[in-house]
Design a protein around this motif. Structure first.
Motif, PDB file in Angstrom:
ATOM      1  N   VAL A 187      -7.660   4.762  -0.150  1.00  0.00           N
ATOM      2  CA  VAL A 187      -7.524   5.768   0.912  1.00  0.00           C
ATOM      3  C   VAL A 187      -7.787   5.131   2.279  1.00  0.00           C
ATOM      4  CG1 VAL A 187      -8.554   7.876   1.870  1.00  0.00           C
ATOM      5  CG2 VAL A 187      -8.015   7.744  -0.559  1.00  0.00           C
ATOM      6  N   ASP A 188      -8.847   4.340   2.370  1.00  0.00           N
ATOM      7  CA  ASP A 188      -9.170   3.694   3.647  1.00  0.00           C
ATOM      8  C   ASP A 188      -8.029   2.805   4.127  1.00  0.00           C
ATOM      9  OD1 ASP A 188     -11.640   4.932   3.568  1.00  0.00           O
ATOM     10  OD2 ASP A 188     -12.744   3.112   2.986  1.00  0.00           O
ATOM     11  N   ARG A 189      -7.495   1.994   3.231  1.00  0.00           N
ATOM     12  CA  ARG A 189      -6.417   1.081   3.633  1.00  0.00           C
ATOM     13  C   ARG A 189      -5.143   1.844   3.994  1.00  0.00           C
ATOM     14  NH1 ARG A 189      -6.216  -3.774  -0.476  1.00  0.00           N
ATOM     15  NH2 ARG A 189      -4.401  -4.289   0.799  1.00  0.00           N
ATOM     16  N   LEU A 190      -4.847   2.912   3.261  1.00  0.00           N
ATOM     17  CA  LEU A 190      -3.676   3.725   3.621  1.00  0.00           C
ATOM     18  C   LEU A 190      -3.867   4.358   4.999  1.00  0.00           C
ATOM     19  CD1 LEU A 190      -2.825   5.464   0.239  1.00  0.00           C
ATOM     20  CD2 LEU A 190      -1.420   3.773   1.455  1.00  0.00           C
ATOM     21  N   ASN A 191      -5.074   4.845   5.263  1.00  0.00           N
ATOM     22  CA  ASN A 191      -5.364   5.425   6.581  1.00  0.00           C
ATOM     23  C   ASN A 191      -5.246   4.407   7.701  1.00  0.00           C
ATOM     24  OD1 ASN A 191      -5.792   8.002   5.584  1.00  0.00           O
ATOM     25  ND2 ASN A 191      -7.992   7.729   5.362  1.00  0.00           N
ATOM     26  N   GLU A 192      -5.441   3.129   7.367  1.00  0.00           N
ATOM     27  CA  GLU A 192      -5.293   2.052   8.349  1.00  0.00           C
ATOM     28  C   GLU A 192      -3.834   1.606   8.468  1.00  0.00           C
ATOM     29  OE1 GLU A 192      -7.899  -0.967   6.854  1.00  0.00           O
ATOM     30  OE2 GLU A 192      -9.715   0.158   7.359  1.00  0.00           O
ATOM     31  N   GLY A 193      -2.948   2.231   7.690  1.00  0.00           N
ATOM     32  CA  GLY A 193      -1.528   1.879   7.737  1.00  0.00           C
ATOM     33  C   GLY A 193      -1.144   0.735   6.817  1.00  0.00           C
ATOM     34  N   ASP A 194      -2.038   0.341   5.926  1.00  0.00           N
ATOM     35  CA  ASP A 194      -1.794  -0.781   5.020  1.00  0.00           C
ATOM     36  C   ASP A 194      -1.171  -0.264   3.727  1.00  0.00           C
ATOM     37  OD1 ASP A 194      -1.789  -3.018   3.430  1.00  0.00           O
ATOM     38  OD2 ASP A 194      -3.949  -3.405   3.589  1.00  0.00           O
ATOM     39  N   ASP A 195       0.162  -0.181   3.697  1.00  0.00           N
ATOM     40  CA  ASP A 195       0.872   0.313   2.519  1.00  0.00           C
ATOM     41  C   ASP A 195       0.917  -0.701   1.376  1.00  0.00           C
ATOM     42  OD1 ASP A 195       1.336   2.699   3.790  1.00  0.00           O
ATOM     43  OD2 ASP A 195       3.366   2.171   4.440  1.00  0.00           O
ATOM     44  N   GLU A 196       0.587  -1.965   1.668  1.00  0.00           N
ATOM     45  CA  GLU A 196       0.583  -2.988   0.614  1.00  0.00           C
ATOM     46  C   GLU A 196      -0.431  -2.674  -0.473  1.00  0.00           C
ATOM     47  OE1 GLU A 196       0.225  -7.013   1.997  1.00  0.00           O
ATOM     48  OE2 GLU A 196       1.752  -6.721   3.526  1.00  0.00           O
ATOM     49  N   VAL A 197      -1.423  -1.855  -0.143  1.00  0.00           N
ATOM     50  CA  VAL A 197      -2.440  -1.497  -1.122  1.00  0.00           C
ATOM     51  C   VAL A 197      -1.808  -0.785  -2.320  1.00  0.00           C
ATOM     52  CG1 VAL A 197      -3.067   0.756  -0.126  1.00  0.00           C
ATOM     53  CG2 VAL A 197      -4.770  -0.555  -1.402  1.00  0.00           C
ATOM     54  N   LEU A 198      -0.692  -0.114  -2.120  1.00  0.00           N
ATOM     55  CA  LEU A 198      -0.028   0.565  -3.237  1.00  0.00           C
ATOM     56  C   LEU A 198       0.543  -0.435  -4.234  1.00  0.00           C
ATOM     57  CD1 LEU A 198       1.718   3.470  -1.314  1.00  0.00           C
ATOM     58  CD2 LEU A 198      -0.395   3.542  -2.655  1.00  0.00           C
ATOM     59  N   ASP A 199       1.149  -1.518  -3.728  1.00  0.00           N
ATOM     60  CA  ASP A 199       1.650  -2.558  -4.626  1.00  0.00           C
ATOM     61  C   ASP A 199       0.493  -3.202  -5.393  1.00  0.00           C
ATOM     62  OD1 ASP A 199       4.308  -2.179  -3.874  1.00  0.00           O
ATOM     63  OD2 ASP A 199       4.117  -3.578  -2.191  1.00  0.00           O
ATOM     64  N   GLU A 200      -0.608  -3.441  -4.677  1.00  0.00           N
ATOM     65  CA  GLU A 200      -1.798  -4.012  -5.307  1.00  0.00           C
ATOM     66  C   GLU A 200      -2.315  -3.075  -6.406  1.00  0.00           C
ATOM     67  OE1 GLU A 200      -6.155  -3.999  -3.678  1.00  0.00           O
ATOM     68  OE2 GLU A 200      -5.073  -5.663  -2.729  1.00  0.00           O
ATOM     69  N   LEU A 201      -2.316  -1.790  -6.121  1.00  0.00           N
ATOM     70  CA  LEU A 201      -2.791  -0.797  -7.079  1.00  0.00           C
ATOM     71  C   LEU A 201      -1.911  -0.765  -8.328  1.00  0.00           C
ATOM     72  CD1 LEU A 201      -4.757   1.478  -7.786  1.00  0.00           C
ATOM     73  CD2 LEU A 201      -3.248   3.037  -6.536  1.00  0.00           C
ATOM     74  N   ILE A 202      -0.623  -0.863  -8.147  1.00  0.00           N
ATOM     75  CA  ILE A 202       0.297  -0.882  -9.290  1.00  0.00           C
ATOM     76  C   ILE A 202      -0.004  -2.070 -10.190  1.00  0.00           C
ATOM     77  CG2 ILE A 202       2.721  -1.255  -9.956  1.00  0.00           C
ATOM     78  CD1 ILE A 202       3.415   0.483  -7.426  1.00  0.00           C
ATOM     79  N   VAL A 203      -0.231  -3.236  -9.608  1.00  0.00           N
ATOM     80  CA  VAL A 203      -0.556  -4.431 -10.384  1.00  0.00           C
ATOM     81  C   VAL A 203      -1.878  -4.224 -11.125  1.00  0.00           C
ATOM     82  CG1 VAL A 203      -1.180  -6.871 -10.208  1.00  0.00           C
ATOM     83  CG2 VAL A 203       0.777  -6.000  -8.927  1.00  0.00           C
ATOM     84  N   THR A 204      -2.845  -3.652 -10.445  1.00  0.00           N
ATOM     85  CA  THR A 204      -4.151  -3.407 -11.064  1.00  0.00           C
ATOM     86  C   THR A 204      -4.017  -2.480 -12.260  1.00  0.00           C
ATOM     87  OG1 THR A 204      -5.292  -3.752  -8.964  1.00  0.00           O
ATOM     88  CG2 THR A 204      -6.463  -2.477 -10.634  1.00  0.00           C
ATOM     89  N   ILE A 205      -3.263  -1.397 -12.100  1.00  0.00           N
ATOM     90  CA  ILE A 205      -3.082  -0.455 -13.200  1.00  0.00           C
ATOM     91  C   ILE A 205      -2.328  -1.108 -14.349  1.00  0.00           C
ATOM     92  CG2 ILE A 205      -1.936   1.700 -13.880  1.00  0.00           C
ATOM     93  CD1 ILE A 205      -2.696   2.752 -11.039  1.00  0.00           C
ATOM     94  N   GLN A 206      -1.340  -1.948 -14.044  1.00  0.00           N
ATOM     95  CA  GLN A 206      -0.621  -2.659 -15.091  1.00  0.00           C
ATOM     96  C   GLN A 206      -1.557  -3.569 -15.876  1.00  0.00           C
ATOM     97  OE1 GLN A 206       2.499  -4.435 -12.734  1.00  0.00           O
ATOM     98  NE2 GLN A 206       3.926  -2.770 -13.167  1.00  0.00           N
ATOM     99  N   LYS A 207      -2.481  -4.233 -15.182  1.00  0.00           N
ATOM    100  CA  LYS A 207      -3.452  -5.094 -15.863  1.00  0.00           C
ATOM    101  C   LYS A 207      -4.327  -4.274 -16.803  1.00  0.00           C
ATOM    102  CE  LYS A 207      -3.858  -8.554 -12.216  1.00  0.00           C
ATOM    103  NZ  LYS A 207      -4.729  -9.086 -11.142  1.00  0.00           N
ATOM    104  N   LEU A 208      -4.761  -3.110 -16.348  1.00  0.00           N
ATOM    105  CA  LEU A 208      -5.601  -2.257 -17.188  1.00  0.00           C
ATOM    106  C   LEU A 208      -4.832  -1.756 -18.410  1.00  0.00           C
ATOM    107  CD1 LEU A 208      -7.561  -0.062 -14.623  1.00  0.00           C
ATOM    108  CD2 LEU A 208      -8.516  -1.665 -16.280  1.00  0.00           C
ATOM    109  N   MET A 209      -3.564  -1.438 -18.230  1.00  0.00           N
ATOM    110  CA  MET A 209      -2.783  -0.849 -19.306  1.00  0.00           C
ATOM    111  C   MET A 209      -2.363  -1.860 -20.360  1.00  0.00           C
ATOM    112  SD  MET A 209      -0.542   1.958 -17.265  1.00  0.00           S
ATOM    113  CE  MET A 209       0.145   2.686 -18.735  1.00  0.00           C
ATOM    114  N   LYS A 210      -2.309  -3.133 -20.028  1.00  0.00           N
ATOM    115  CA  LYS A 210      -1.847  -4.102 -21.027  1.00  0.00           C
ATOM    116  C   LYS A 210      -2.954  -4.507 -21.989  1.00  0.00           C
ATOM    117  CE  LYS A 210      -2.071  -8.570 -18.646  1.00  0.00           C
ATOM    118  NZ  LYS A 210      -1.293  -9.649 -18.123  1.00  0.00           N
ATOM    119  N   LYS A 211      -4.135  -3.994 -21.783  1.00  0.00           N
ATOM    120  CA  LYS A 211      -5.243  -4.330 -22.667  1.00  0.00           C
ATOM    121  C   LYS A 211      -5.249  -3.433 -23.878  1.00  0.00           C
ATOM    122  CE  LYS A 211      -8.184  -6.387 -19.278  1.00  0.00           C
ATOM    123  NZ  LYS A 211      -7.856  -7.000 -18.333  1.00  0.00           N
TER     124      LYS A 211
END
Length: 107
Positions: A83-107
């Protein structure tokens, strides 16, 4: 297990810091201490030639405990860091989040 490249990438990305409330840190530490104890118990079970099904049951409980830690961290990450990064205009956090969720799901 992470490769050296993954560890280096994680270290580079993790130069940012999270800010968990003390209560959450204490809860996470307690949960991880419990997992650590479970792992030691599983190692002991293997050394004592305990029946495989019993060991698998303990492994499942340990994985569940780790998943609980991951859920708590993910919730804090979403509500805080993302939320903080999105509020700062940093949309790259969404791509980072997708990668993080993919890592969690492959376990």
């Amino acid at each position: 297990m992470q490769s050296n490249d993954d560890v280096q990438e994680t270290h580079e990305v993790s130069c940012r810091k999270s800010h968990h409330p003390e209560k959450i840190k204490k809860d996470l530490t307690t949960r991880l201490n419990r997992v650590e104890g479970q792992i030691r118990g599983i190692k002991g079970m293997i050394e004592k030639d305990v029946y495989c099904d019993d060991i698998i049951t303990q492994l499942s409980a340990t994985q569940s405990a780790l998943n609980s830690v991951a859920k708590i961290l993910l919730e804090g990450h979403l509500k805080g860091c993302v939320v903080d990064r999105l509020n700062e205009g940093d949309d790259e956090v969404l791509d980072e989040l997708i990668v993080t969720i993919q890592k969690l799901m492959k376990k």
